[in-house]
Design a protein around this motif. Structure first.
Motif, PDB file in Angstrom:
ATOM      1  N   LEU A 154      29.134  57.827  44.421  1.00  0.00           N
ATOM      2  CA  LEU A 154      29.497  56.548  44.603  1.00  0.00           C
ATOM      3  C   LEU A 154      29.199  55.789  45.696  1.00  0.00           C
ATOM      4  CD1 LEU A 154      32.835  56.890  42.977  1.00  0.00           C
ATOM      5  CD2 LEU A 154      30.778  56.328  41.690  1.00  0.00           C
ATOM      6  N   THR A 155      29.238  56.537  47.088  1.00  0.00           N
ATOM      7  CA  THR A 155      28.863  55.971  48.436  1.00  0.00           C
ATOM      8  C   THR A 155      27.601  55.943  48.962  1.00  0.00           C
ATOM      9  OG1 THR A 155      29.948  57.552  49.539  1.00  0.00           O
ATOM     10  CG2 THR A 155      31.546  56.025  48.708  1.00  0.00           C
ATOM     11  N   ALA A 156      26.838  57.090  48.564  1.00  0.00           N
ATOM     12  CA  ALA A 156      25.575  57.124  49.546  1.00  0.00           C
ATOM     13  C   ALA A 156      24.856  55.954  49.339  1.00  0.00           C
ATOM     14  CB  ALA A 156      24.885  58.249  48.932  1.00  0.00           C
ATOM     15  N   HIS A 157      24.010  55.726  50.224  1.00  0.00           N
ATOM     16  CA  HIS A 157      23.258  54.745  50.319  1.00  0.00           C
ATOM     17  C   HIS A 157      22.112  54.915  49.282  1.00  0.00           C
ATOM     18  CE1 HIS A 157      24.970  54.636  54.578  1.00  0.00           C
ATOM     19  NE2 HIS A 157      24.707  53.455  54.458  1.00  0.00           N
ATOM     20  N   LEU A 158      21.646  55.863  49.127  1.00  0.00           N
ATOM     21  CA  LEU A 158      20.474  56.356  48.045  1.00  0.00           C
ATOM     22  C   LEU A 158      21.080  57.684  47.610  1.00  0.00           C
ATOM     23  CD1 LEU A 158      17.711  55.694  46.815  1.00  0.00           C
ATOM     24  CD2 LEU A 158      16.965  57.234  48.883  1.00  0.00           C
ATOM     25  N   VAL A 159      20.615  57.548  46.092  1.00  0.00           N
ATOM     26  CA  VAL A 159      20.745  58.894  45.369  1.00  0.00           C
ATOM     27  C   VAL A 159      19.463  59.326  44.773  1.00  0.00           C
ATOM     28  CG1 VAL A 159      21.593  59.845  43.072  1.00  0.00           C
ATOM     29  CG2 VAL A 159      23.107  58.856  44.824  1.00  0.00           C
TER      30      VAL A 159
END
Length: 117
Positions: free
Chosen positions: A67-72
């Motif tokens: 939910l919070t990562a800058h990129l997945v």
């Protein structure tokens, strides 16, 4: 003293499998030789669920990263249910995601419309 810049995180959702399994070997190789070098060159730190070493509930930690990562980066190879579950959560928050899969592997209708490496 100035605050250091926030570290950009790229969370990798992928089929991990059991230690020593073919799935784990493939996932480790893709992470090490493809994902990590590419995202590192763009200023991100790549993290996968099995790299989380802080105490806590792993499921909650994975969801927090999704939910919070800058990129997945989502490796859809093998149609792993956990990967698709985590990808769905990422779609809900409408944050950047890069999909990838083995060449020639078909994707389910719901994600087939997204550009996939």
């Amino acid at each position: 003293m100035p605050t250091p810049p926030e570290e950009k995180v790229c969370f990798v959702i992928a089929p991990i499998g059991l230690e020593g399994s073919d799935i784990r070997k493939r996932s480790d190789q893709v992470f090490k030789h493809i994902i990590d070098p590419v995202v590192r060159a763009q200023g991100y730190k790549a993290i996968r669920a099995d790299h989380i070493s802080t105490p806590g509930v792993i499921t909650s930690q994975v969801i927090e990263h999704v939910l919070t990562a800058h990129l997945v980066v989502a490796d859809l190879t093998g149609h792993n249910p956990n990967v698709f579950y985590e990808l769905a959560l990422r779609h809900v928050v409408r944050k950047p995601v890069v999909q990838m899969t083995n060449q020639g592997e078909s994707l389910p209708f719901d994600v087939a419309g997204q550009r996939t490496i």
